[in-house]
Design a protein around this motif. Structure first.
Motif, short mmCIF file in Angstrom:
data_model
loop_
_atom_site.label_atom_id
_atom_site.label_comp_id
_atom_site.label_asym_id
_atom_site.label_seq_id
_atom_site.Cartn_x
_atom_site.Cartn_y
_atom_site.Cartn_z
N THR A 30 0.81 -1.21 0.00
CA THR A 30 0.00 0.00 0.00
C THR A 30 0.85 1.27 0.00
OG1 THR A 30 -0.11 -0.06 2.42
CG2 THR A 30 -1.88 -1.16 1.20
N LYS A 31 2.07 1.12 0.44
CA LYS A 31 2.98 2.28 0.50
C LYS A 31 4.41 1.77 0.43
CE LYS A 31 1.76 5.58 3.25
NZ LYS A 31 1.52 6.38 4.50
N TYR B 149 2.59 5.52 -4.82
CA TYR B 149 2.98 4.51 -3.85
C TYR B 149 4.03 5.03 -2.86
CZ TYR B 149 0.50 0.70 -6.16
OH TYR B 149 -0.48 -0.11 -6.67
N LEU B 150 4.73 6.08 -3.26
CA LEU B 150 5.84 6.57 -2.44
C LEU B 150 5.34 7.29 -1.20
CD1 LEU B 150 8.20 7.82 -5.28
CD2 LEU B 150 8.39 5.71 -3.96
N SER B 151 6.00 7.05 -0.08
CA SER B 151 5.52 7.57 1.20
C SER B 151 5.79 9.06 1.39
CB SER B 151 6.19 6.81 2.35
OG SER B 151 7.59 7.13 2.41
N GLY B 152 6.71 9.61 0.61
CA GLY B 152 7.07 11.02 0.78
C GLY B 152 8.13 11.24 1.85
N GLN B 153 8.70 10.15 2.39
CA GLN B 153 9.74 10.27 3.41
C GLN B 153 11.09 9.74 2.91
OE1 GLN B 153 8.63 9.59 7.71
NE2 GLN B 153 7.05 8.35 6.76
N ALA B 154 11.32 9.79 1.61
CA ALA B 154 12.54 9.22 1.04
C ALA B 154 13.78 9.93 1.57
CB ALA B 154 12.50 9.29 -0.47
N ILE B 155 14.82 9.14 1.88
CA ILE B 155 16.06 9.71 2.41
C ILE B 155 17.26 9.03 1.74
CG2 ILE B 155 16.12 8.08 4.34
CD1 ILE B 155 17.41 10.30 6.03
N GLY C 258 2.08 -4.62 5.56
CA GLY C 258 1.47 -4.36 4.26
C GLY C 258 2.20 -3.29 3.48
N GLU C 259 3.20 -2.67 4.09
CA GLU C 259 4.02 -1.67 3.39
C GLU C 259 5.40 -2.26 3.12
OE1 GLU C 259 1.89 2.25 5.42
OE2 GLU C 259 3.98 1.77 5.91
N LEU C 260 6.10 -1.64 2.19
CA LEU C 260 7.44 -2.09 1.81
C LEU C 260 8.45 -0.99 2.09
CD1 LEU C 260 9.39 -4.07 0.23
CD2 LEU C 260 8.81 -2.74 -1.82
N VAL C 261 9.51 -1.35 2.77
CA VAL C 261 10.64 -0.44 2.92
C VAL C 261 11.70 -0.88 1.93
CG1 VAL C 261 12.40 0.49 4.45
CG2 VAL C 261 10.12 0.01 5.34
N LEU C 262 11.84 -0.10 0.87
CA LEU C 262 12.75 -0.46 -0.22
C LEU C 262 13.95 0.49 -0.23
CD1 LEU C 262 11.91 -2.35 -2.99
CD2 LEU C 262 13.06 -0.35 -3.83
N VAL C 263 14.80 0.12 0.89
CA VAL C 263 16.01 -0.27 1.39
C VAL C 263 16.04 -1.71 1.04
CG1 VAL C 263 17.49 0.49 3.19
CG2 VAL C 263 15.27 -0.40 3.85
N LEU C 264 13.69 -1.86 -0.33
CA LEU C 264 13.91 -0.87 -1.13
C LEU C 264 14.17 0.16 -0.08
CD1 LEU C 264 12.59 0.33 -4.46
CD2 LEU C 264 14.12 -1.52 -4.23
N ALA D 14 10.40 -4.58 10.50
CA ALA D 14 9.34 -5.55 10.80
C ALA D 14 8.27 -4.89 11.68
CB ALA D 14 9.93 -6.77 11.49
N PRO D 15 6.96 -5.18 11.41
CA PRO D 15 6.44 -6.25 10.56
C PRO D 15 6.23 -5.88 9.10
CG PRO D 15 4.64 -5.21 11.70
CD PRO D 15 5.88 -4.51 12.16
N ALA D 16 6.67 -4.69 8.66
CA ALA D 16 6.58 -4.34 7.24
C ALA D 16 7.54 -5.20 6.44
CB ALA D 16 6.89 -2.86 7.06
N ASP D 17 7.32 -5.26 5.13
CA ASP D 17 8.24 -5.98 4.26
C ASP D 17 9.49 -5.14 4.02
OD1 ASP D 17 6.36 -7.95 4.09
OD2 ASP D 17 5.73 -7.50 2.03
N CYS D 18 10.60 -5.82 3.76
CA CYS D 18 11.87 -5.14 3.50
C CYS D 18 12.57 -5.81 2.33
CB CYS D 18 12.75 -5.19 4.75
SG CYS D 18 14.37 -4.40 4.57
#
Length: 456
Positions: free
Chosen positions: A59-60, A85-91, A136-142, A202-206
Motif C-alpha cells: 500500500t505504500k 505509492y511513495l511515502s514522501g519520506q525518502a532519504i 502491508g508496506e514495503l521499505v525499499l532499502v527498497l 518488521a512487521p513491514a516488508d523489506c
C-alpha cells in the motif's frame, strides 16, 4: 588497433580507459533500474539473474538509501516506482563528495571513512522511517545499500557515544584490520547494522538492493549488513580487539558494552532465525566481480593479451605489490613481443607505521614502482591501482598510476622513495612524480581495481 610498440603515454591512456570501464560497469543508476519493473501499477523486484521476481500488494513504499551510490540509486527507484505509492519520506545518506539533489528526496551528506554528527542524525531519520512502516508496506532499502554505509549511518548503542565509536573505528583502521573485522565490531556497537535495520522495519516488508564493495560479496559485510543476518558474536568482537592489541586502547564504554553482551546482558545482533527475516529479501545488483569482468573485456578489446592475476586481491598493499612484480617478471619471459595486461580486483590493507598521508591504492602503486625499479622490470610498463569510488583513504586521490619513469621523477624532485614508503607517505611521493590517480567522486563503490600494462 594498438601501435606496434606502445610508449608510456600510450600505456597510461589505456590503463585509465580500462579502469574507467570497470567503474562504468558498476553504474548504480542502471543497476537499480535493471531490477525494478512497474507493470499494471504494481512493483516487481528482480531477485537474481534467473528472472525470479518479488511482488506484493504494497500500500505504500518507503525509500531509504545510504552509501556512496545513494543518490543515483534512489533516483532510479523514484524514476520507476509509481509516485502514488511513495511515502514522501525518502532519504539518501551519502559522503559529502557525492551529494546531489534528487527530486522528492532528503539528501544528507555525512562523514566517511570516519563517522560524524551529520551521519548520526541521518541514521536517526533512517531508523524513524523504518520504525514507522506498517504491515502491508514495503521499505525499499527498497534498502538501497552501497559501500561506505557503515560509516555514513552511525547509530551507536547506549551507552557508547558517537565520539567513542569514532575512536574505536580509528583504532581498527590503523591496526590493519580487514573490512570484515572492522564490520564485526561495528555491528556489535550499532543499532542499525548486523540486521538491526531489518528488525526495525518488521512487521513491514523489506527488500535491499545491494551494490557490493566487499570481495566475495558477503552480504553481512556490505555496509555491515543492516538487512541480513549476522553470524558473528560478542565473543568474536572481543577476541578481535584483543588479537589486534587494541582492547585496552578502545574506550571503557565500548569494553563494558561488549562484556555485557558476552554475558547475555545486551541483545545480540540479528541471527538467521530472527523473525524479521521472514519478510526480508535482497538483490545483489553490482560487485567487484562484475567490474573485473569489464576490465578484462576492455583490455582485450584494446589489443592486450589480458590475464586475470587475482580476483580476490587482499593482504598488505606493499606485500601484494612485491608479489605482482615477481609474477610480472615471470610472465614477461613467455609473452614474446605482445603487449600484456595483468588485471586484478580486491581490497588490500595498510598497517600504519608512520605518520604520512595516503591510502591502500596509493601505497600499492608506490611500492610497486619501488620494487619494479629494484627488480629492473623490463620494457615500458604502467601500473594503476584505484578505488572505484574515486577516493583512496583520507585523500582526494582515487589511487596511483605509476610507470617505469616514476622513481626517476621522484628523485629529481628531491624525494627519497624508501623513506616516504616507510612513513606511509605515498600521497606526497606520487604527487611529486605526477602519478596520483585523480578521478573525483564516481558515485559508486565496488572496492578496488588493479591494471598492469606491459610492452615487453
Amino acid at each position: 588497433m594498438l601501435p606496434p610498440n606502445l610508449s608510456i603515454p600510450d600505456l597510461r591512456k589505456s590503463a585509465s580507459n580500462i579502469f574507467q570501464a570497470g567503474v562504468a560497469a558498476a553504474d548504480p543508476y542502471q543497476a537499480v533500474k535493471g531490477c525494478l519493473l512497474a507493470e499494471n501499477d504494481k512493483l516487481q523486484i528482480l531477485r537474481d539473474d534467473t528472472g525470479d521476481k518479488r511482488t506484493g500488494s504494497w500500500t505504500k513504499i518507503h525509500l531509504i538509501a545510504f552509501g556512496k551510490a545513494a543518490c543515483p540509486m534512489i533516483r532510479a527507484a523514484i524514476d520507476i516506482i509509481p509516485a502514488h505509492y511513495l511515502s514522501g519520506q525518502a532519504i539518501a545518506v551519502t559522503n559529502y563528495d557525492n551529494v546531489k539533489p534528487v527530486r522528492g528526496v532528503n539528501v544528507i551528506g555525512a562523514g566517511h571513512p570516519l563517522p560524524d554528527e551529520a551521519g548520526f542524525n541521518a541514521a536517526k531519520l533512517c531508523a524513524k522511517i523504518a520504525q514507522d512502516a506498517k504491515a502491508g508496506e514495503l521499505v525499499l532499502v527498497l534498502v538501497l545499500v552501497s559501500g561506505g554505509g557503515s560509516a555514513l549511518i552511525p547509530y551507536p548503542v547506549d551507552p557508547v557515544s558517537l565520539q567513542e565509536k569514532i575512536r574505536t573505528t580509528d583504532l581498527l583502521l590503523a591496526s590493519g584490520a580487514t573490512i570484515n573485522q572492522v564490520n564485526c565490531i561495528r555491528k556489535h556497537l550499532s543499532q542499525l547494522k548486523g540486521g538491526g535495520l531489518a528488525r526495525m522495519v518488521a512487521p513491514a516488508d523489506c527488500h535491499a538492493l545491494i551494490l557490493s564493495d566487499v570481495i566475495g560479496d558477503d552480504l553481512s559485510a556490505i555496509a555491515s549488513g543492516p538487512t541480513v543476518p549476522d553470524e558473528t558474536t560478542f565473543d568474536d568482537a572481543i577476541g578481535l580487539l584483543k588479537f589486534k592489541n587494541i582492547w585496552h586502547k578502545v574506550p571503557e564504554s565500548v569494553r563494558h558494552y561488549l562484556e555485557c553482551g558476552q554475558q547475555g546482558e545486551a541483545r545480540e545482533t540479528a541471527k538467521p532465525d530472527d523473525a524479521c527475516f521472514a519478510q526480508t529479501s535482497h538483490t545483489l545488483i553490482g560487485s567487484n566481480t562484475i567490474s573485473v569482468k569489464a576490465i578484462m573485456k576492455t583490455a582485450q578489446e584494446q589489443g592486450f593479451d589480458a590475464f586475470l592475476y587475482n580476483a580476490n586481491l587482499c593482504g598488505e598493499a606493499r606485500d601484494e605489490a612485491e608479489k605482482l612484480v615477481q609474477f610480472a617478471l615471470t610472465h614477461i619471459n613467455t609473452a614474446g613481443n605482445r603487449p600484456i595486461a595483468l588485471l586484478a580486483g580486491g581490497e588490500t590493507t595498510v598497517t600504519l607505521k608512520g605518520n604520512g598521508r595516503g591510502g591502500r591504492n596509493q601505497e600499492m602503486a608506490f611500492a610497486f614502482a619501488i620494487r619494479a625499479e629494484q627488480a629492473k622490470l623490463p620494457g615500458n610498463w604502467v601500473f594503476l591501482s584505484g578505488g572505484t569510488d574515486g577516493r583512496d583513504g583520507p585523500t582526494d586521490a582515487a589511487g596511483g598510476m605509476v610507470d617505469s619513469g616514476t622513481i626517476q621523477r621522484m628523485q629529481a624532485a628531491g624525494i627519497n622513495p624508501a623513506e616516504l614508503l616507510a612513513n606511509n607517505d605515498s600521497y606526497r611521493a606520487l604527487k611529486a612524480s605526477h602519478d596520483l590517480l585523480m578521478t573525483g567522486a564516481t558515485g559508486t563503490n565496488v572496492a578496488d581495481l588493479q591494471v598492469l600494462l606491459i610492452q615487453p
